[in-house]
Write a protein that holds these residues in place. Structure first.
Motif, mmCIF file in Angstrom:
data_model
loop_
_atom_site.group_PDB
_atom_site.id
_atom_site.type_symbol
_atom_site.label_atom_id
_atom_site.label_comp_id
_atom_site.label_asym_id
_atom_site.label_seq_id
_atom_site.Cartn_x
_atom_site.Cartn_y
_atom_site.Cartn_z
ATOM 1 N N PRO A 37 0.844 -1.198 0.000
ATOM 2 C CA PRO A 37 0.000 0.000 0.000
ATOM 3 C C PRO A 37 0.873 1.239 0.000
ATOM 4 N N PRO A 38 0.514 2.225 -0.823
ATOM 5 C CA PRO A 38 1.322 3.439 -0.858
ATOM 6 C C PRO A 38 1.214 4.190 0.460
ATOM 7 N N PRO A 39 2.339 4.701 0.946
ATOM 8 C CA PRO A 39 2.292 5.425 2.214
ATOM 9 C C PRO A 39 1.588 6.764 2.046
ATOM 10 N N LYS A 40 0.944 7.196 3.100
ATOM 11 C CA LYS A 40 0.323 8.518 3.063
ATOM 12 C C LYS A 40 1.427 9.542 3.242
ATOM 13 N N GLN A 48 -1.942 13.062 0.861
ATOM 14 C CA GLN A 48 -2.228 12.205 -0.285
ATOM 15 C C GLN A 48 -3.013 10.987 0.193
ATOM 16 N N GLN A 49 -4.128 10.675 -0.473
ATOM 17 C CA GLN A 49 -4.950 9.542 -0.060
ATOM 18 C C GLN A 49 -4.400 8.233 -0.618
ATOM 19 N N GLN A 50 -4.648 7.136 0.104
ATOM 20 C CA GLN A 50 -4.239 5.831 -0.370
ATOM 21 C C GLN A 50 -5.203 5.376 -1.454
ATOM 22 N N SER A 52 -6.817 2.271 -3.650
ATOM 23 C CA SER A 52 -7.079 0.840 -3.585
ATOM 24 C C SER A 52 -6.885 0.256 -4.976
ATOM 25 N N LYS A 73 -1.874 5.139 -12.495
ATOM 26 C CA LYS A 73 -1.847 5.988 -11.295
ATOM 27 C C LYS A 73 -1.341 7.390 -11.627
#
Length: 147
Positions: A37-40, A48-50, A52, A73
């Motif tokens: 999962p990309p870090p906030k 920045q929102q994660q 899905s 993305k």
């Protein structure tokens, strides 16, 4: 069912069995690890929102899948004048990138709701989602016209 429908059904089953066989071989060789999962992070003062990200179906090497997700993305921030996701821009960006890097005849469909039934070249199919945006990327064979 008439003869044409039966033949179409027979061919569809045959192609599905080929794809399943190829998938099982690829999965044994190189399974796709789930993306971390990309870090906030704070970016330009905003949190920045994660996103899905979920691969729905694939018949494509993991490296190409990751490239497609990364490209999508990067272009997801594109919004149309109405404030919605610019599906055309994302589709064009993916098609251009894959045509340039991996040869011609890549096709891309992007949207929040669509149906499809396509035939693709072996190793050239990816259906994934980023949040509520669904992306279908696939390659077809290009055969020269004989004269």
């Amino acid at each position: 069912m008439d003869g044409a429908e039966l033949e179409l059904e027979r061919r569809s089953k045959f192609l599905s069995s080929l794809v399943q066989h190829k998938k099982s071989i690829h999965q044994k060789e190189q399974p796709l690890p789930p993306p971390p999962p990309p870090p906030k992070q704070k970016q330009n003062g905003h949190l920045q929102q994660q996103l899905s990200i979920r691969v729905r179906a694939a018949d494509m090497p993991a490296s190409l899948q990751m490239r497609a997700v990364r490209c999508a993305k990067e272009n997801l921030g594109s919004v149309s004048k109405s404030g919605k996701v610019d599906s055309k821009r994302i589709a064009l960006a993916l098609k251009k990138e894959f045509d340039l890097e991996y040869g011609p005849a890549w096709h891309c469909i992007v949207g929040t709701s669509f149906g499809s039934y396509v035939t693709h070249s072996l190793g050239g199919f990816l259906y994934f989602s980023i949040d509520k945006v669904y992306i279908l990327l696939f390659r077809t064979a290009v055969e020269p016209l004989s004269r």
